[in-house]
Design a protein around this motif. Structure first.
Motif, PDB file in Angstrom:
ATOM      1  N   PRO A   1      13.333 -28.367  47.244  1.00 46.27           N
ATOM      2  CA  PRO A   1      12.597 -29.337  46.434  1.00 46.27           C
ATOM      3  C   PRO A   1      13.253 -30.715  46.496  1.00 46.27           C
ATOM      4  O   PRO A   1      14.471 -30.837  46.456  1.00 46.27           O
ATOM      5  CB  PRO A   1      12.652 -28.771  45.022  1.00 46.27           C
ATOM      6  N   VAL A   2      12.420 -31.733  46.583  1.00 47.86           N
ATOM      7  CA  VAL A   2      12.892 -33.117  46.610  1.00 47.86           C
ATOM      8  C   VAL A   2      12.772 -33.667  45.191  1.00 47.86           C
ATOM      9  O   VAL A   2      11.778 -33.434  44.507  1.00 47.86           O
ATOM     10  CB  VAL A   2      12.052 -33.959  47.599  1.00 47.86           C
ATOM     11  N   GLY A   3      13.770 -34.379  44.741  1.00 48.10           N
ATOM     12  CA  GLY A   3      13.740 -34.955  43.400  1.00 48.10           C
ATOM     13  C   GLY A   3      13.884 -33.918  42.308  1.00 48.10           C
ATOM     14  O   GLY A   3      13.314 -34.091  41.230  1.00 48.10           O
ATOM     15  N   GLY A   4      14.584 -32.833  42.584  1.00 48.24           N
ATOM     16  CA  GLY A   4      14.797 -31.799  41.585  1.00 48.24           C
ATOM     17  C   GLY A   4      13.568 -30.957  41.306  1.00 48.24           C
ATOM     18  O   GLY A   4      13.536 -30.211  40.345  1.00 48.24           O
ATOM     19  N   GLY A   5      12.524 -31.084  42.097  1.00 49.56           N
ATOM     20  CA  GLY A   5      11.314 -30.294  41.908  1.00 49.56           C
ATOM     21  C   GLY A   5      10.347 -30.883  40.892  1.00 49.56           C
ATOM     22  O   GLY A   5       9.344 -30.262  40.565  1.00 49.56           O
ATOM     23  N   ALA A   6      10.636 -32.073  40.397  1.00 56.00           N
ATOM     24  CA  ALA A   6       9.752 -32.720  39.429  1.00 56.00           C
ATOM     25  C   ALA A   6       8.619 -33.436  40.164  1.00 56.00           C
ATOM     26  O   ALA A   6       8.831 -34.025  41.228  1.00 56.00           O
ATOM     27  CB  ALA A   6      10.530 -33.715  38.590  1.00 56.00           C
TER      28      ALA A   6
ATOM     29  N   ASP B   1       5.838 -36.318  41.091  1.00 53.61           N
ATOM     30  CA  ASP B   1       5.819 -37.771  41.010  1.00 53.61           C
ATOM     31  C   ASP B   1       4.696 -38.209  40.068  1.00 53.61           C
ATOM     32  O   ASP B   1       4.059 -37.383  39.412  1.00 53.61           O
ATOM     33  CB  ASP B   1       5.683 -38.393  42.403  1.00 53.61           C
ATOM     34  N   SER B   2       4.437 -39.507  39.992  1.00 47.99           N
ATOM     35  CA  SER B   2       3.434 -40.029  39.053  1.00 47.99           C
ATOM     36  C   SER B   2       2.023 -39.547  39.383  1.00 47.99           C
ATOM     37  O   SER B   2       1.159 -39.510  38.517  1.00 47.99           O
ATOM     38  CB  SER B   2       3.480 -41.558  39.034  1.00 47.99           C
ATOM     39  N   ALA B   3       1.756 -39.157  40.623  1.00 43.40           N
ATOM     40  CA  ALA B   3       0.438 -38.662  41.019  1.00 43.40           C
ATOM     41  C   ALA B   3       0.303 -37.154  40.833  1.00 43.40           C
ATOM     42  O   ALA B   3      -0.738 -36.579  41.152  1.00 43.40           O
ATOM     43  CB  ALA B   3       0.162 -39.031  42.478  1.00 43.40           C
ATOM     44  N   GLY B   4       1.335 -36.495  40.348  1.00 39.82           N
ATOM     45  CA  GLY B   4       1.282 -35.052  40.133  1.00 39.82           C
ATOM     46  C   GLY B   4       1.541 -34.242  41.388  1.00 39.82           C
ATOM     47  O   GLY B   4       1.111 -33.104  41.504  1.00 39.82           O
ATOM     48  N   ILE B   5       2.271 -34.821  42.333  1.00 34.50           N
ATOM     49  CA  ILE B   5       2.586 -34.170  43.605  1.00 34.50           C
ATOM     50  C   ILE B   5       4.063 -33.771  43.609  1.00 34.50           C
ATOM     51  O   ILE B   5       4.936 -34.593  43.348  1.00 34.50           O
ATOM     52  CB  ILE B   5       2.314 -35.106  44.805  1.00 34.50           C
ATOM     53  N   VAL B   6       4.334 -32.502  43.924  1.00 43.49           N
ATOM     54  CA  VAL B   6       5.708 -32.016  44.060  1.00 43.49           C
ATOM     55  C   VAL B   6       6.057 -32.020  45.543  1.00 43.49           C
ATOM     56  O   VAL B   6       5.270 -31.550  46.369  1.00 43.49           O
ATOM     57  CB  VAL B   6       5.853 -30.592  43.482  1.00 43.49           C
ATOM     58  N   SER B   7       7.228 -32.546  45.876  1.00 43.46           N
ATOM     59  CA  SER B   7       7.631 -32.670  47.281  1.00 43.46           C
ATOM     60  C   SER B   7       8.690 -31.641  47.644  1.00 43.46           C
ATOM     61  O   SER B   7       9.583 -31.342  46.849  1.00 43.46           O
ATOM     62  CB  SER B   7       8.185 -34.073  47.551  1.00 43.46           C
ATOM     63  N   PHE B   8       8.562 -31.128  48.873  1.00 43.75           N
ATOM     64  CA  PHE B   8       9.523 -30.192  49.440  1.00 43.75           C
ATOM     65  C   PHE B   8       9.931 -30.689  50.815  1.00 43.75           C
ATOM     66  O   PHE B   8       9.178 -31.395  51.480  1.00 43.75           O
ATOM     67  CB  PHE B   8       8.915 -28.792  49.601  1.00 43.75           C
ATOM     68  N   GLU B   9      11.126 -30.296  51.246  1.00 43.90           N
ATOM     69  CA  GLU B   9      11.590 -30.603  52.596  1.00 43.90           C
ATOM     70  C   GLU B   9      11.946 -29.287  53.286  1.00 43.90           C
ATOM     71  O   GLU B   9      12.616 -28.441  52.709  1.00 43.90           O
ATOM     72  CB  GLU B   9      12.819 -31.499  52.547  1.00 43.90           C
ATOM     73  N   LEU B  10      11.467 -29.109  54.508  1.00 43.39           N
ATOM     74  CA  LEU B  10      11.784 -27.918  55.288  1.00 43.39           C
ATOM     75  C   LEU B  10      13.154 -28.109  55.915  1.00 43.39           C
ATOM     76  O   LEU B  10      13.372 -29.044  56.690  1.00 43.39           O
ATOM     77  CB  LEU B  10      10.727 -27.679  56.367  1.00 43.39           C
ATOM     78  N   VAL B  11      14.086 -27.229  55.549  1.00 42.37           N
ATOM     79  CA  VAL B  11      15.451 -27.300  56.070  1.00 42.37           C
ATOM     80  C   VAL B  11      15.873 -25.919  56.566  1.00 42.37           C
ATOM     81  O   VAL B  11      15.289 -24.905  56.187  1.00 42.37           O
ATOM     82  CB  VAL B  11      16.460 -27.808  55.003  1.00 42.37           C
ATOM     83  N   ALA B  12      16.893 -25.901  57.425  1.00 43.17           N
ATOM     84  CA  ALA B  12      17.456 -24.652  57.933  1.00 43.17           C
ATOM     85  C   ALA B  12      18.933 -24.868  58.219  1.00 43.17           C
ATOM     86  O   ALA B  12      19.391 -25.995  58.403  1.00 43.17           O
ATOM     87  CB  ALA B  12      16.724 -24.199  59.189  1.00 43.17           C
ATOM     88  N   LEU B  13      19.671 -23.766  58.260  1.00 40.72           N
ATOM     89  CA  LEU B  13      21.094 -23.841  58.578  1.00 40.72           C
ATOM     90  C   LEU B  13      21.270 -23.897  60.089  1.00 40.72           C
ATOM     91  O   LEU B  13      20.683 -23.095  60.822  1.00 40.72           O
ATOM     92  CB  LEU B  13      21.821 -22.628  58.017  1.00 40.72           C
ATOM     93  N   PRO B  14      22.076 -24.846  60.571  1.00 37.78           N
ATOM     94  CA  PRO B  14      22.268 -24.979  62.019  1.00 37.78           C
ATOM     95  C   PRO B  14      23.232 -23.924  62.557  1.00 37.78           C
ATOM     96  O   PRO B  14      24.007 -23.335  61.808  1.00 37.78           O
ATOM     97  CB  PRO B  14      22.858 -26.383  62.164  1.00 37.78           C
ATOM     98  N   PRO B  15      23.200 -23.705  63.861  1.00 38.14           N
ATOM     99  CA  PRO B  15      24.153 -22.767  64.462  1.00 38.14           C
ATOM    100  C   PRO B  15      25.573 -23.335  64.380  1.00 38.14           C
ATOM    101  O   PRO B  15      25.763 -24.542  64.251  1.00 38.14           O
ATOM    102  CB  PRO B  15      23.672 -22.646  65.910  1.00 38.14           C
ATOM    103  N   PRO B  16      26.586 -22.480  64.495  1.00 37.85           N
ATOM    104  CA  PRO B  16      27.968 -22.964  64.378  1.00 37.85           C
ATOM    105  C   PRO B  16      28.414 -23.859  65.529  1.00 37.85           C
ATOM    106  O   PRO B  16      29.323 -24.659  65.368  1.00 37.85           O
ATOM    107  CB  PRO B  16      28.800 -21.685  64.338  1.00 37.85           C
ATOM    108  N   GLY B  17      27.794 -23.732  66.674  1.00 39.55           N
ATOM    109  CA  GLY B  17      28.163 -24.553  67.821  1.00 39.55           C
ATOM    110  C   GLY B  17      26.927 -24.956  68.592  1.00 39.55           C
ATOM    111  O   GLY B  17      25.802 -24.670  68.195  1.00 39.55           O
ATOM    112  N   PRO B  18      27.110 -25.637  69.709  1.00 39.80           N
ATOM    113  CA  PRO B  18      25.957 -26.037  70.509  1.00 39.80           C
ATOM    114  C   PRO B  18      25.206 -24.817  71.052  1.00 39.80           C
ATOM    115  O   PRO B  18      25.810 -23.816  71.402  1.00 39.80           O
ATOM    116  CB  PRO B  18      26.556 -26.865  71.647  1.00 39.80           C
TER     117      PRO B  18
END
Length: 154
Positions: A88-93, A95-112
């Motif tokens: 969640p972006v912005g703590g999951g709250a 915005d003024s338009a009633g839209i909740v934002s999320f960001e797609l993230v993943a854990l990277p590999p340990p090396g190349p």
């Protein structure tokens, strides 16, 4: 009285176990000892790397029992990315338009890692949002890797 009895034998075994535990005997590395003889134990291991943003392919809402499921598909830059999640972006709250934002993230590999074909780098993530949590919302915004998609609830 010449016999020891079970209580005395138990005490002797307990004392022997405590004495053996206090000795400095060699512990194999796979049992959590790190540093090669420093005597320090680490049961947590190394912390995972910080999650990184992953390129967004598609996002859609599905009706669920007593709520909705937000499902997202993304494409990692290289092979080896794992544990995709919607952060969640912005703590999951909303915005003024009633839209909740999320960001797609993943854990990277340990090396190349190798890049490989796109079909081998697909990651999926989802989140269930109960009806009570989305009563006052108008939609969701999902971003990742520069792409942004907005999904309307009504």
């Amino acid at each position: 009285m010449t016999g020891g009895g079970p209580l005395r034998n138990g005490f002797i075994l307990l004392a022997a176990a405590a004495l053996a535990a206090g000795c400095s005997m060699e512990m194999p590395d796979f049992l959590g000892r790190e540093g090669g003889g420093g005597g320090f134990y680490n049961v947590r291991g190394t912390p995972p790397p910080e999650p990184r943003s992953v390129a967004l392919r598609e996002a859609h809402l599905e009706q669920g029992l007593h709520g909705v499921v937000l499902r997202v598909t993304g494409e990692a830059p290289t092979q080896g990315y794992y544990a995709a999640m919607l952060r969640p972006v912005g703590g999951g709250a909303p915005d003024s338009a009633g839209i909740v934002s999320f960001e797609l993230v993943a854990l990277p590999p340990p090396g190349p890692e190798a890049v490989g074909p796109a079909r081998t780098r697909v990651l999926m993530a989802g989140v269930f949002l109960p009806t009570k949590a989305i009563e006052d919302l108008r939609g969701f915004r999902v971003g990742g890797g520069g792409a942004v998609e907005t999904l309307r609830l009504r």
